[in-house]
Motif scaffolding. Sequence first.
Motif, PDB file in Angstrom:
ATOM      1  N   GLU A 280       0.809  -1.225   0.000  1.00 42.23           N
ATOM      2  CA  GLU A 280       0.000   0.000   0.000  1.00 42.23           C
ATOM      3  C   GLU A 280       0.843   1.277   0.000  1.00 42.23           C
ATOM      4  OE1 GLU A 280      -3.118   2.174   3.038  1.00 42.23           O
ATOM      5  OE2 GLU A 280      -2.752   0.039   3.244  1.00 42.23           O
ATOM      6  N   PHE A 281       1.758   1.414   0.955  1.00 40.22           N
ATOM      7  CA  PHE A 281       2.500   2.665   1.099  1.00 40.22           C
ATOM      8  C   PHE A 281       3.432   2.923  -0.078  1.00 40.22           C
ATOM      9  CE2 PHE A 281       2.189   2.013   5.969  1.00 40.22           C
ATOM     10  CZ  PHE A 281       0.872   2.448   5.952  1.00 40.22           C
ATOM     11  N   ASP A 282       4.111   1.903  -0.561  1.00 42.98           N
ATOM     12  CA  ASP A 282       5.017   2.083  -1.701  1.00 42.98           C
ATOM     13  C   ASP A 282       4.259   2.444  -2.973  1.00 42.98           C
ATOM     14  OD1 ASP A 282       7.202   1.635  -0.113  1.00 42.98           O
ATOM     15  OD2 ASP A 282       7.703  -0.320  -0.961  1.00 42.98           O
ATOM     16  N   ALA A 283       3.095   1.847  -3.176  1.00 44.01           N
ATOM     17  CA  ALA A 283       2.301   2.154  -4.373  1.00 44.01           C
ATOM     18  C   ALA A 283       1.854   3.617  -4.358  1.00 44.01           C
ATOM     19  CB  ALA A 283       1.094   1.228  -4.455  1.00 44.01           C
ATOM     20  N   ILE A 284       1.402   4.080  -3.215  1.00 46.68           N
ATOM     21  CA  ILE A 284       0.963   5.479  -3.108  1.00 46.68           C
ATOM     22  C   ILE A 284       2.156   6.415  -3.278  1.00 46.68           C
ATOM     23  CG2 ILE A 284      -0.050   7.197  -1.575  1.00 46.68           C
ATOM     24  CD1 ILE A 284      -1.673   4.874  -0.312  1.00 46.68           C
ATOM     25  N   THR A 285       3.291   6.051  -2.695  1.00 51.01           N
ATOM     26  CA  THR A 285       4.495   6.876  -2.830  1.00 51.01           C
ATOM     27  C   THR A 285       4.907   6.988  -4.292  1.00 51.01           C
ATOM     28  OG1 THR A 285       5.253   6.235  -0.629  1.00 51.01           O
ATOM     29  CG2 THR A 285       6.915   7.086  -2.141  1.00 51.01           C
ATOM     30  N   GLU A 286       4.827   5.895  -5.022  1.00 54.70           N
ATOM     31  CA  GLU A 286       5.172   5.916  -6.449  1.00 54.70           C
ATOM     32  C   GLU A 286       4.234   6.835  -7.235  1.00 54.70           C
ATOM     33  OE1 GLU A 286       5.436   2.664 -10.004  1.00 54.70           O
ATOM     34  OE2 GLU A 286       6.182   2.059  -8.018  1.00 54.70           O
ATOM     35  N   GLN A 287       2.944   6.777  -6.936  1.00 54.94           N
ATOM     36  CA  GLN A 287       1.982   7.666  -7.592  1.00 54.94           C
ATOM     37  C   GLN A 287       2.308   9.135  -7.305  1.00 54.94           C
ATOM     38  OE1 GLN A 287      -1.847   6.612  -6.077  1.00 54.94           O
ATOM     39  NE2 GLN A 287      -1.990   4.708  -7.230  1.00 54.94           N
ATOM     40  N   ILE A 288       2.602   9.418  -6.051  1.00 52.82           N
ATOM     41  CA  ILE A 288       2.917  10.800  -5.661  1.00 52.82           C
ATOM     42  C   ILE A 288       4.158  11.298  -6.389  1.00 52.82           C
ATOM     43  CG2 ILE A 288       3.673  12.245  -3.727  1.00 52.82           C
ATOM     44  CD1 ILE A 288       1.921  10.374  -1.918  1.00 52.82           C
ATOM     45  N   LEU A 289       5.184  10.475  -6.472  1.00 56.03           N
ATOM     46  CA  LEU A 289       6.407  10.877  -7.167  1.00 56.03           C
ATOM     47  C   LEU A 289       6.161  11.099  -8.652  1.00 56.03           C
ATOM     48  CD1 LEU A 289       9.041   8.590  -5.414  1.00 56.03           C
ATOM     49  CD2 LEU A 289       8.786  11.070  -5.207  1.00 56.03           C
ATOM     50  N   LYS A 290       5.360  10.238  -9.281  1.00 55.14           N
ATOM     51  CA  LYS A 290       5.040  10.421 -10.708  1.00 55.14           C
ATOM     52  C   LYS A 290       4.303  11.735 -10.932  1.00 55.14           C
ATOM     53  CE  LYS A 290       4.914   5.634 -12.241  1.00 55.14           C
ATOM     54  NZ  LYS A 290       4.077   4.510 -12.668  1.00 55.14           N
ATOM     55  N   GLU A 291       3.344  12.022 -10.065  1.00 55.47           N
ATOM     56  CA  GLU A 291       2.578  13.261 -10.185  1.00 55.47           C
ATOM     57  C   GLU A 291       3.473  14.484  -9.969  1.00 55.47           C
ATOM     58  OE1 GLU A 291      -0.795  13.058  -7.557  1.00 55.47           O
ATOM     59  OE2 GLU A 291      -1.586  11.275  -8.559  1.00 55.47           O
ATOM     60  N   ALA A 292       4.423  14.395  -9.074  1.00 56.81           N
ATOM     61  CA  ALA A 292       5.287  15.531  -8.775  1.00 56.81           C
ATOM     62  C   ALA A 292       6.284  15.802  -9.886  1.00 56.81           C
ATOM     63  CB  ALA A 292       6.038  15.275  -7.465  1.00 56.81           C
ATOM     64  N   GLN A 293       6.627  14.789 -10.661  1.00 53.40           N
ATOM     65  CA  GLN A 293       7.629  14.949 -11.728  1.00 53.40           C
ATOM     66  C   GLN A 293       7.001  15.514 -13.005  1.00 53.40           C
ATOM     67  OE1 GLN A 293      10.987  13.027 -11.755  1.00 53.40           O
ATOM     68  NE2 GLN A 293      10.878  12.885  -9.548  1.00 53.40           N
TER      69      GLN A 293
END
Length: 107
Positions: free
Chosen positions: A93-106
């Motif tokens: 759960e946490f890693d998947a959300i973190t990956e989404q957040i990083l993609k959105e921020a880039q």
Amino acid sequence: MSQTATQDQVIQRIQSNPKYQRLRSVRNRFAWVLTILMLIVYYGYVGLIAFDKELLAKPIGAGVTTWGMPIGLGVILFTVVVTGIYVYRANTEFDAITEQILKEAQQ
């Protein structure tokens, strides 16, 4: 634009993302729950040692093993299970959300 300025913008986008705020909240709450459970188990065991040595020293049945051994083993197993629960949730759960957040921020 300098690399530091770009990094600052990415950090700002991450921190302002509602998913990031939710992730921090959920992850911190989960960590506190697990921490409290661990403290209860460990201090409960230490409390038993301090205040009810007789219980821990009682043999199980007619054998040599006392109640302190399985209770102590239970504390160790509880630690392994709680660690496994945290690692599983962090890796899914946490890693998947973190990956989404990083993609959105880039973007």
